[in-house]
Motif scaffolding. Structure first.
Motif, PDB file in Angstrom:
ATOM      1  N   ALA A  46      45.370  37.231  52.861  1.00  0.00           N
ATOM      2  CA  ALA A  46      44.782  37.159  51.342  1.00  0.00           C
ATOM      3  C   ALA A  46      43.660  38.144  51.247  1.00  0.00           C
ATOM      4  CB  ALA A  46      43.938  35.762  51.221  1.00  0.00           C
ATOM      5  N   ASP A  47      43.927  38.529  49.812  1.00  0.00           N
ATOM      6  CA  ASP A  47      43.085  39.562  49.216  1.00  0.00           C
ATOM      7  C   ASP A  47      42.499  39.047  48.162  1.00  0.00           C
ATOM      8  OD1 ASP A  47      43.719  42.260  50.874  1.00  0.00           O
ATOM      9  OD2 ASP A  47      45.640  41.749  50.053  1.00  0.00           O
ATOM     10  N   VAL A  48      41.229  38.891  47.883  1.00  0.00           N
ATOM     11  CA  VAL A  48      40.503  38.267  47.031  1.00  0.00           C
ATOM     12  C   VAL A  48      39.379  39.303  46.494  1.00  0.00           C
ATOM     13  CG1 VAL A  48      39.072  36.047  46.451  1.00  0.00           C
ATOM     14  CG2 VAL A  48      40.632  36.093  48.143  1.00  0.00           C
ATOM     15  N   TRP A  49      39.779  39.693  45.324  1.00  0.00           N
ATOM     16  CA  TRP A  49      38.841  40.628  44.531  1.00  0.00           C
ATOM     17  C   TRP A  49      37.571  39.860  43.724  1.00  0.00           C
ATOM     18  CZ3 TRP A  49      43.978  41.488  45.029  1.00  0.00           C
ATOM     19  CH2 TRP A  49      44.507  42.790  45.658  1.00  0.00           C
ATOM     20  N   VAL A  50      36.412  40.205  43.988  1.00  0.00           N
ATOM     21  CA  VAL A  50      35.340  39.696  43.250  1.00  0.00           C
ATOM     22  C   VAL A  50      34.410  40.968  42.388  1.00  0.00           C
ATOM     23  CG1 VAL A  50      34.927  37.751  44.830  1.00  0.00           C
ATOM     24  CG2 VAL A  50      34.035  39.860  45.244  1.00  0.00           C
ATOM     25  N   LEU A  51      34.034  40.264  41.377  1.00  0.00           N
ATOM     26  CA  LEU A  51      33.131  41.100  40.699  1.00  0.00           C
ATOM     27  C   LEU A  51      31.638  40.740  40.559  1.00  0.00           C
ATOM     28  CD1 LEU A  51      33.074  44.017  39.039  1.00  0.00           C
ATOM     29  CD2 LEU A  51      33.824  42.588  37.178  1.00  0.00           C
ATOM     30  N   GLN A  52      31.076  41.361  41.315  1.00  0.00           N
ATOM     31  CA  GLN A  52      29.516  41.048  41.183  1.00  0.00           C
ATOM     32  C   GLN A  52      28.623  41.974  41.786  1.00  0.00           C
ATOM     33  OE1 GLN A  52      30.245  38.017  44.349  1.00  0.00           O
ATOM     34  NE2 GLN A  52      29.808  39.034  45.926  1.00  0.00           N
ATOM     35  N   ASP A  53      27.270  41.973  41.753  1.00  0.00           N
ATOM     36  CA  ASP A  53      26.407  42.921  42.129  1.00  0.00           C
ATOM     37  C   ASP A  53      26.412  42.867  43.475  1.00  0.00           C
ATOM     38  OD1 ASP A  53      25.980  43.747  39.374  1.00  0.00           O
ATOM     39  OD2 ASP A  53      24.281  42.258  39.078  1.00  0.00           O
ATOM     40  N   GLY A  54      26.080  44.196  44.294  1.00  0.00           N
ATOM     41  CA  GLY A  54      26.083  44.157  45.560  1.00  0.00           C
ATOM     42  C   GLY A  54      24.644  43.473  45.819  1.00  0.00           C
ATOM     43  N   PRO A  55      24.518  43.073  47.339  1.00  0.00           N
ATOM     44  CA  PRO A  55      23.343  42.151  47.912  1.00  0.00           C
ATOM     45  C   PRO A  55      22.365  42.894  47.890  1.00  0.00           C
ATOM     46  CG  PRO A  55      24.912  42.829  49.466  1.00  0.00           C
ATOM     47  CD  PRO A  55      25.754  43.246  48.286  1.00  0.00           C
ATOM     48  N   PRO A 100      33.589  31.351  42.988  1.00  0.00           N
ATOM     49  CA  PRO A 100      32.664  32.264  42.105  1.00  0.00           C
ATOM     50  C   PRO A 100      33.100  33.932  41.999  1.00  0.00           C
ATOM     51  CG  PRO A 100      31.349  30.707  43.306  1.00  0.00           C
ATOM     52  CD  PRO A 100      32.738  30.716  43.795  1.00  0.00           C
ATOM     53  N   HIS A 101      32.982  34.470  40.721  1.00  0.00           N
ATOM     54  CA  HIS A 101      33.018  36.041  40.555  1.00  0.00           C
ATOM     55  C   HIS A 101      34.570  36.394  41.080  1.00  0.00           C
ATOM     56  CE1 HIS A 101      28.970  35.632  40.159  1.00  0.00           C
ATOM     57  NE2 HIS A 101      28.722  35.233  41.541  1.00  0.00           N
ATOM     58  N   VAL A 102      35.652  35.666  41.213  1.00  0.00           N
ATOM     59  CA  VAL A 102      36.989  35.898  41.818  1.00  0.00           C
ATOM     60  C   VAL A 102      37.718  36.601  40.416  1.00  0.00           C
ATOM     61  CG1 VAL A 102      39.202  35.365  42.535  1.00  0.00           C
ATOM     62  CG2 VAL A 102      36.879  34.575  43.808  1.00  0.00           C
ATOM     63  N   THR A 103      38.064  37.825  40.311  1.00  0.00           N
ATOM     64  CA  THR A 103      38.859  38.280  39.456  1.00  0.00           C
ATOM     65  C   THR A 103      40.417  38.471  39.444  1.00  0.00           C
ATOM     66  OG1 THR A 103      38.739  40.677  40.302  1.00  0.00           O
ATOM     67  CG2 THR A 103      36.751  39.694  38.639  1.00  0.00           C
ATOM     68  N   ALA A 104      40.783  38.388  40.950  1.00  0.00           N
ATOM     69  CA  ALA A 104      42.212  38.546  41.402  1.00  0.00           C
ATOM     70  C   ALA A 104      42.556  37.966  42.589  1.00  0.00           C
ATOM     71  CB  ALA A 104      42.538  39.967  40.987  1.00  0.00           C
ATOM     72  N   VAL A 105      43.800  37.572  42.832  1.00  0.00           N
ATOM     73  CA  VAL A 105      43.957  37.048  44.242  1.00  0.00           C
ATOM     74  C   VAL A 105      45.598  37.420  44.510  1.00  0.00           C
ATOM     75  CG1 VAL A 105      44.357  35.048  45.715  1.00  0.00           C
ATOM     76  CG2 VAL A 105      42.362  35.311  44.140  1.00  0.00           C
ATOM     77  N   ARG A 106      45.632  38.045  45.746  1.00  0.00           N
ATOM     78  CA  ARG A 106      47.040  38.126  46.296  1.00  0.00           C
ATOM     79  C   ARG A 106      46.942  37.343  47.609  1.00  0.00           C
ATOM     80  NH1 ARG A 106      48.522  43.476  46.182  1.00  0.00           N
ATOM     81  NH2 ARG A 106      47.451  43.595  48.091  1.00  0.00           N
ATOM     82  N   LEU A 107      47.923  36.272  47.590  1.00  0.00           N
ATOM     83  CA  LEU A 107      48.297  35.692  48.860  1.00  0.00           C
ATOM     84  C   LEU A 107      49.779  35.679  49.466  1.00  0.00           C
ATOM     85  CD1 LEU A 107      47.114  33.578  50.778  1.00  0.00           C
ATOM     86  CD2 LEU A 107      47.829  31.629  49.128  1.00  0.00           C
ATOM     87  N   HIS A 108      49.879  36.072  50.731  1.00  0.00           N
ATOM     88  CA  HIS A 108      51.040  35.981  51.347  1.00  0.00           C
ATOM     89  C   HIS A 108      50.976  35.049  52.433  1.00  0.00           C
ATOM     90  CE1 HIS A 108      54.208  38.751  53.150  1.00  0.00           C
ATOM     91  NE2 HIS A 108      53.928  38.096  54.219  1.00  0.00           N
ATOM     92  N   ILE A 109      52.253  34.287  52.456  1.00  0.00           N
ATOM     93  CA  ILE A 109      51.950  33.115  53.497  1.00  0.00           C
ATOM     94  C   ILE A 109      53.718  33.180  53.909  1.00  0.00           C
ATOM     95  CG2 ILE A 109      52.146  30.579  53.775  1.00  0.00           C
ATOM     96  CD1 ILE A 109      50.547  30.327  51.289  1.00  0.00           C
ATOM     97  N   GLU A 110      53.572  33.238  55.387  1.00  0.00           N
ATOM     98  CA  GLU A 110      54.983  33.284  55.992  1.00  0.00           C
ATOM     99  C   GLU A 110      54.919  32.085  56.770  1.00  0.00           C
ATOM    100  OE1 GLU A 110      54.765  36.655  58.647  1.00  0.00           O
ATOM    101  OE2 GLU A 110      54.724  38.091  57.113  1.00  0.00           O
ATOM    102  N   LYS A 111      56.354  31.599  57.056  1.00  0.00           N
ATOM    103  CA  LYS A 111      56.715  30.512  58.019  1.00  0.00           C
ATOM    104  C   LYS A 111      57.319  31.432  59.064  1.00  0.00           C
ATOM    105  CE  LYS A 111      58.914  26.755  56.510  1.00  0.00           C
ATOM    106  NZ  LYS A 111      59.839  26.057  55.305  1.00  0.00           N
TER     107      LYS A 111
END
Length: 135
Positions: A46-55, A100-111
């Motif tokens: 999984a790749d999950v892009w988030v747009l948020q201020d840094g900690p 929260p803050h997720v702007t895009a997701v790519r998910l690759h699932i294999e059997k």
């Protein structure tokens, strides 16, 4: 898993990418008789892009905790039987887009056990989160 050119154009350049690789779960997935009776392994990337201020204060509450990404995937992939890998992938991506803050997701699932003569068969899905689309 780098985004394609078209996908990259939709990702805000300020976004942080959370990367989860080779997550292994056992799921009830498939249309064949043996697949409806027994769980089988799935491998997920999984790749999950988030747009948020840094900690600002180096605290977990200031960012999307990647444990939540993992927990969401495990819960989604292991809750009940699903006939099609396409359906399961779509459902999991939709759930990840609700974080929260997720702007895009790519998910690759294999059997990995689908065929004797292939390492794996899989589905990859990319979605830009419609809740965070620019106005």
């Amino acid at each position: 898993m780098n985004p394609t050119t078209a996908q990259a154009q939709l990702i805000d350049p300020r976004a942080l990418r959370i990367i989860l690789r080779r997550l292994k779960v056992h799921a009830s997935i498939g249309i064949l008789p043996h697949e409806t009776r027994l769980t089988q392994p799935l491998l997920c990337n999984a790749d999950v892009w988030v747009l948020q201020d840094g900690p600002a204060h180096d605290r977990i509450g200031e960012v999307l905790d990647y444990r939540l990404v993992r927990e969401t995937l495990v819960r989604c992939l292991t809750s009940g039987h699903t006939n099609l890998l396409e359906t399961l992938t779509e459902r999991a991506v939709s759930e990840l887009c609700l974080l929260p803050h997720v702007t895009a997701v790519r998910l690759h699932i294999e059997k990995p056990n689908a065929f004797d003569d292939a390492e794996a068969v899989g589905i990859e899905l990319y979605r830009h989160n419609p809740r965070t689309a620019p106005a």
